[in-house]
Write a protein that holds these residues in place. Structure first.
Motif, mmCIF file in Angstrom:
data_model
loop_
_atom_site.group_PDB
_atom_site.id
_atom_site.type_symbol
_atom_site.label_atom_id
_atom_site.label_comp_id
_atom_site.label_asym_id
_atom_site.label_seq_id
_atom_site.Cartn_x
_atom_site.Cartn_y
_atom_site.Cartn_z
ATOM 1 N N ARG A 168 109.410 -12.142 1.388
ATOM 2 C CA ARG A 168 108.316 -11.691 1.913
ATOM 3 C C ARG A 168 107.534 -12.490 2.973
ATOM 4 O O ARG A 168 107.129 -12.078 3.924
ATOM 5 N N ARG A 169 107.642 -13.878 2.881
ATOM 6 C CA ARG A 169 106.890 -14.809 3.803
ATOM 7 C C ARG A 169 107.790 -14.950 4.911
ATOM 8 O O ARG A 169 107.236 -14.824 6.311
ATOM 9 N N TYR A 213 112.158 3.851 -8.400
ATOM 10 C CA TYR A 213 113.503 4.092 -8.128
ATOM 11 C C TYR A 213 113.965 3.129 -6.785
ATOM 12 O O TYR A 213 114.889 2.743 -6.741
ATOM 13 N N MET A 214 112.905 3.224 -5.764
ATOM 14 C CA MET A 214 113.419 2.473 -4.358
ATOM 15 C C MET A 214 113.240 0.812 -4.822
ATOM 16 O O MET A 214 114.068 0.239 -4.291
ATOM 17 N N ILE A 241 116.525 -8.003 0.703
ATOM 18 C CA ILE A 241 115.436 -7.027 0.082
ATOM 19 C C ILE A 241 115.707 -6.722 -1.334
ATOM 20 O O ILE A 241 114.584 -6.730 -2.410
ATOM 21 N N SER A 242 116.720 -6.158 -1.892
ATOM 22 C CA SER A 242 117.359 -6.037 -3.244
ATOM 23 C C SER A 242 117.244 -7.077 -4.143
ATOM 24 O O SER A 242 116.477 -7.021 -5.248
ATOM 25 N N ALA A 243 117.544 -8.403 -3.609
ATOM 26 C CA ALA A 243 117.296 -9.604 -4.627
ATOM 27 C C ALA A 243 115.742 -9.794 -4.928
ATOM 28 O O ALA A 243 115.550 -10.119 -5.900
ATOM 29 N N HIS A 260 107.186 -3.280 -3.940
ATOM 30 C CA HIS A 260 108.716 -3.856 -3.582
ATOM 31 C C HIS A 260 108.831 -3.907 -1.978
ATOM 32 O O HIS A 260 107.726 -3.357 -1.414
ATOM 33 N N LEU A 261 109.975 -4.166 -1.594
ATOM 34 C CA LEU A 261 110.119 -4.580 -0.325
ATOM 35 C C LEU A 261 111.338 -3.632 0.431
ATOM 36 O O LEU A 261 111.798 -3.701 1.464
#
Length: 405
Positions: free
Chosen positions: A53-54, A279-280, A315-317, A340-341
């Motif tokens: 995120r950072r 779900y995203m 993103i998923s990790a 979520h990202l």
């Protein structure tokens, strides 16, 4: 801290029924790891939520590939790029703000909401085409054509060209595993750009009530170049349907896999937007991550990444990080603070996220309303995932009670 390359991206990562254990292993090994990515490029991958995120807002991590040109150019499949990016996906400030600003008017909350009746009409029309059969492929006959029609109409792409666009777009997002594969991607991308350039030229002569016509006006005002208009069109065409199509297909799959979720959504439609967000997070389309490039030495999680390197922000990790999400492998529709990202973060946050959410909500709600006894034809573990860099189902075969309503 120095590292050698010890990990490689599996060729079938996005096609695995469960690709997330591989990412969990990377995250457990350390906050930043050396990685061989597809195309035989050496990169660094960041896997923990706070770090990702950072990093998404760190100006030292640029989207512009020119900052890592030496890494890319070491591979004969990569053509060295020296020109300034014309797409807001790769541009940085101040060009990014100028490019994004020209497009953003089409994606305001008010304008997106005005699309609701048309999206509903498209959804009903697609269901009408197979409702009397009692069977359908909800990916090929519904999840893909719906956002394609929406984004094409929004941009002003003629209806006769929708199938051509879908074919080229699918080729563009297919991973390159060898020179022939890279050649096919480059050819499809060049054909797509050439088509959009032709479309832009037509808009200069004959305007419509569409986004490309508005961008042409910005071109006449000196805000955008013709190449920037075309690049924006390509980005919106591909990005405007791939993510949404995968969101719809994956969400319906998860609803059918979790009968308690299906019952909750049927009992209270207000639950559906929360379900889509979860779900995203749990199975979003961007499994590996987004690419950035270091403009100077950058230290993340105690690891210093030198200048001129490719960095993958996973993103998923991040979405599965147990330090950020309690029991991240659990699908929880009541998950609090689900930040979520999957749509990104910072100035490159997905411009079309409001439209994708609206399309997903309407598409799924309409399916559940019109096909109340929806059920899978095959076992969940027999479903096949697309060979693409964005994770999504190849097909979703379903049965239901045929109707002529």
């Amino acid at each position: 801290m120095t590292q050698t390359v010890t990990h490689s991206v599996p060729d079938d990562l996005e096609r695995r029924p469960d690709p997330y254990p591989w990412l969990e292993e990377l995250r457990a090994a350390g906050p930043v790891r050396r990685l061989r990515i597809r195309g035989d490029f050496d990169a660094w991958i960041v896997t923990r939520y706070d770090d990702v995120r950072r990093a998404l807002t760190d100006p030292r991590l640029s989207s512009d590939q020119r900052h890592a040109a030496d890494v890319y150019a070491a591979n004969p499949l990569f053509r060295r790029k020296t020109d300034k990016p014309t797409s807001m996906l790769l541009a940085e400030a101040p060009d990014h703000g100028r490019l994004r600003g020209a497009v953003s008017r089409a994606f305001t909350a008010r304008r997106v909401e005005l699309l609701r009746p048309r999206i509903q009409e498209i959804a009903d029309g697609l269901i009408d085409a197979f409702a009397a059969r009692g069977t359908a492929d909800l990916v090929g006959e519904y999840a893909f054509p719906l956002p394609i029609e929406v984004i094409c109409e929004l941009l002003g792409v003629p209806a006769d060209d929708h199938d051509r666009f879908r074919d080229l777009s699918a080729k563009v997002v297919t991973p390159a595993r060898d020179p022939a594969g890279m050649g096919a991607i480059v050819l499809a991308f060049e054909q797509l750009k050439a088509y959009v350039r032709e479309l832009v030229a037509r808009k200069y002569v004959e305007r419509g009530n569409d986004l490309l016509s508005e961008l042409v006006e910005a071109g006449e005002a000196g805000v955008l170049s013709d190449e920037e208009i075309a690049a924006s069109g390509v980005l919106l065409l591909v990005g405007g349907h791939e993510t949404t199509a995968n969101l719809i297909g994956t969400s319906i799959r998860l609803l059918l896999r979790h009968p308690e979720h299906l019952a909750a959504v049927r009992a209270d439609p207000a639950v559906l937007p929360r379900a889509i967000e979860e779900y995203m997070r749990i199975d979003g389309p961007n499994v590996l991550g987004v690419y950035r490039h270091t403009t100077e030495d950058v230290t993340i999680g105690g690891v210093t990444i030198p200048r001129g390197q490719i960095v993958v922000l996973s993103i998923s990790a991040a979405n599965h990080d147990p330090d950020r999400f309690e029991r991240p492998g659990l699908v929880d529709l009541d998950r609090p603070d689900n930040a979520h990202l999957s749509f990104g973060h910072g100035m490159h946050y997905c411009l079309g996220a409001p439209l994708a959410r609206l399309e997903g909500d309407l598409a799924i709600a309409t399916i559940l309303r019109r096909l109340p006894d929806l059920r899978l034809v095959v076992a969940p573990d027999e479903l096949v995932w697309r060979p693409a860099v964005l994770r999504g189902l190849e097909s979703l075969p379903i049965q239901f009670s045929a109707t002529t309503d």
